[in-house]
Design a protein around this motif. Structure first.
Motif, PDB file in Angstrom:
ATOM      1  N   GLU A 105       0.834  -1.208   0.000  1.00  0.00           N
ATOM      2  CA  GLU A 105       0.000   0.000   0.000  1.00  0.00           C
ATOM      3  C   GLU A 105       0.870   1.261   0.000  1.00  0.00           C
ATOM      4  N   LEU A 106       1.937   1.252   0.822  1.00  0.00           N
ATOM      5  CA  LEU A 106       2.815   2.415   0.910  1.00  0.00           C
ATOM      6  C   LEU A 106       3.559   2.689  -0.388  1.00  0.00           C
ATOM      7  N   LEU A 107       3.839   1.658  -1.159  1.00  0.00           N
ATOM      8  CA  LEU A 107       4.594   1.833  -2.401  1.00  0.00           C
ATOM      9  C   LEU A 107       3.740   2.314  -3.573  1.00  0.00           C
ATOM     10  N   LYS A 108       2.434   2.401  -3.384  1.00  0.00           N
ATOM     11  CA  LYS A 108       1.550   2.901  -4.436  1.00  0.00           C
ATOM     12  C   LYS A 108       1.740   4.409  -4.598  1.00  0.00           C
ATOM     13  N   PRO A 109       1.633   4.909  -5.828  1.00  0.00           N
ATOM     14  CA  PRO A 109       1.805   6.354  -6.066  1.00  0.00           C
ATOM     15  C   PRO A 109       0.890   7.232  -5.216  1.00  0.00           C
ATOM     16  N   GLU A 110      -0.316   6.782  -4.955  1.00  0.00           N
ATOM     17  CA  GLU A 110      -1.244   7.595  -4.158  1.00  0.00           C
ATOM     18  C   GLU A 110      -0.863   7.650  -2.678  1.00  0.00           C
ATOM     19  N   SER A 111       0.101   6.839  -2.248  1.00  0.00           N
ATOM     20  CA  SER A 111       0.574   6.846  -0.858  1.00  0.00           C
ATOM     21  C   SER A 111       1.918   7.547  -0.696  1.00  0.00           C
ATOM     22  N   LYS A 112       2.357   8.246  -1.724  1.00  0.00           N
ATOM     23  CA  LYS A 112       3.686   8.863  -1.723  1.00  0.00           C
ATOM     24  C   LYS A 112       3.890   9.803  -0.527  1.00  0.00           C
ATOM     25  N   GLU A 113       2.898  10.605  -0.192  1.00  0.00           N
ATOM     26  CA  GLU A 113       3.032  11.549   0.916  1.00  0.00           C
ATOM     27  C   GLU A 113       3.241  10.806   2.243  1.00  0.00           C
ATOM     28  N   LYS A 114       2.471   9.754   2.469  1.00  0.00           N
ATOM     29  CA  LYS A 114       2.600   8.973   3.706  1.00  0.00           C
ATOM     30  C   LYS A 114       3.950   8.258   3.740  1.00  0.00           C
ATOM     31  N   LEU A 115       4.380   7.679   2.624  1.00  0.00           N
ATOM     32  CA  LEU A 115       5.662   7.002   2.544  1.00  0.00           C
ATOM     33  C   LEU A 115       6.798   7.984   2.802  1.00  0.00           C
ATOM     34  N   THR A 116       6.711   9.164   2.220  1.00  0.00           N
ATOM     35  CA  THR A 116       7.729  10.193   2.439  1.00  0.00           C
ATOM     36  C   THR A 116       7.811  10.562   3.913  1.00  0.00           C
ATOM     37  N   SER A 117       6.676  10.696   4.569  1.00  0.00           N
ATOM     38  CA  SER A 117       6.645  11.009   5.993  1.00  0.00           C
ATOM     39  C   SER A 117       7.339   9.918   6.812  1.00  0.00           C
ATOM     40  N   ILE A 118       7.055   8.674   6.496  1.00  0.00           N
ATOM     41  CA  ILE A 118       7.675   7.555   7.221  1.00  0.00           C
ATOM     42  C   ILE A 118       9.177   7.532   6.986  1.00  0.00           C
ATOM     43  N   LEU A 119       9.601   7.662   5.745  1.00  0.00           N
ATOM     44  CA  LEU A 119      11.028   7.598   5.440  1.00  0.00           C
ATOM     45  C   LEU A 119      11.800   8.769   6.037  1.00  0.00           C
ATOM     46  N   THR A 120      11.255   9.976   5.976  1.00  0.00           N
ATOM     47  CA  THR A 120      11.961  11.128   6.542  1.00  0.00           C
ATOM     48  C   THR A 120      11.979  11.087   8.069  1.00  0.00           C
ATOM     49  N   TYR A 121      11.117  10.261   8.658  1.00  0.00           N
ATOM     50  CA  TYR A 121      11.146  10.030  10.104  1.00  0.00           C
ATOM     51  C   TYR A 121      12.378   9.189  10.493  1.00  0.00           C
ATOM     52  N   HIS A 122      12.990   8.551   9.527  1.00  0.00           N
ATOM     53  CA  HIS A 122      14.191   7.742   9.749  1.00  0.00           C
ATOM     54  C   HIS A 122      15.481   8.527   9.504  1.00  0.00           C
ATOM     55  N   VAL A 123      15.361   9.811   9.200  1.00  0.00           N
ATOM     56  CA  VAL A 123      16.526  10.636   8.868  1.00  0.00           C
ATOM     57  C   VAL A 123      16.640  11.789   9.865  1.00  0.00           C
ATOM     58  N   VAL A 124      17.852  11.960  10.389  1.00  0.00           N
ATOM     59  CA  VAL A 124      18.155  13.073  11.279  1.00  0.00           C
ATOM     60  C   VAL A 124      19.175  13.949  10.561  1.00  0.00           C
ATOM     61  N   PRO A 125      18.951  15.258  10.533  1.00  0.00           N
ATOM     62  CA  PRO A 125      19.937  16.149   9.908  1.00  0.00           C
ATOM     63  C   PRO A 125      21.265  16.079  10.654  1.00  0.00           C
ATOM     64  N   GLY A 126      22.347  16.144   9.925  1.00  0.00           N
ATOM     65  CA  GLY A 126      23.674  16.109  10.528  1.00  0.00           C
ATOM     66  C   GLY A 126      24.223  14.694  10.569  1.00  0.00           C
ATOM     67  N   LYS A 127      25.463  14.592  10.959  1.00  0.00           N
ATOM     68  CA  LYS A 127      26.133  13.296  11.060  1.00  0.00           C
ATOM     69  C   LYS A 127      26.229  12.941  12.538  1.00  0.00           C
ATOM     70  N   VAL A 128      25.376  12.038  12.973  1.00  0.00           N
ATOM     71  CA  VAL A 128      25.308  11.646  14.379  1.00  0.00           C
ATOM     72  C   VAL A 128      25.879  10.235  14.514  1.00  0.00           C
TER      73      VAL A 128
END
Length: 185
Positions: A105-128
């Motif tokens: 479901e997340l990989l469907k084009p209509e779920s792009k916004e939700k997928l982007t939200s989930i993936l960017t939740y796994h990224v922290v700015p900077g090198k930690v």
């Protein structure tokens, strides 16, 4: 809306800067922490400093699903950018733990916004690096939410996911491997 606009601008146009959060925050450093080992991943502890985060993940058999999700969300160019970024990278086994049908479901084009939200939740700015991660209680993600960090002996948990491998250094940041997909609140 202001926070969402800022995150969008950061993702599309500007290098990411470490943002503050709560009482204790993650701060970037160039000092590597002690690497952990895991039978779950085939990546070497040192990572490949010549490759960016996307190319490093794509070179591993353990991140096929993550790479497909990054492509579906349109985040390849962002994560190939200058950075630096810290990515808490779920393995294919972590994605397999999601309820049946969730990933499809997340990989469907209509779920792009939700997928982007989930993936960017796994990224922290900077090198930690790992040595920094264990000193903080939370970090603000690119998605805008705070992810909790807990240390229990030699075990580190980020957003409910166990960190299994640390400090895979890349040309534009660092990857820490996790055993579950973190879901933003």
């Amino acid at each position: 809306m202001k926070k969402f606009s800022f995150v969008l601008v950061v993702l599309l146009a500007a290098p990411l800067l470490l943002t503050g959060c709560a009482e204790k925050t993650a701060t970037p450093t160039a000092e590597p922490g002690p690497p952990q080992t895991s039978s779950e991943t085939s990546l070497e502890q040192s990572g490949d400093q010549a490759k960016d985060i996307v190319d490093t993940a794509a070179a591993s058999d353990d991140f096929k699903t993550l790479v497909a999700a990054v492509k579906a969300a349109g985040l390849v160019e962002t994560l190939k950018g200058e950075g630096p970024f810290t990515v808490f990278a779920p393995t294919d086994a972590a994605f397999a733990k999601l309820p049946e049908g969730t990933l499809e479901e997340l990989l469907k084009p209509e779920s792009k916004e939700k997928l982007t939200s989930i993936l960017t939740y796994h990224v922290v700015p900077g090198k930690v690096m790992a040595a920094d991660v264990v000193l903080v209680e939370s970090a603000t993600t690119v998605q805008g939410g705070d992810v909790e960090i807990a240390v229990d002996g030699d075990k580190v948990v980020v957003g409910g996911a166990n960190v299994t491998v640390t400090d895979l250094q890349c040309s534009n940041g660092v990857i820490h491997v996790i055993d579950a997909v973190m879901m933003p609140k």
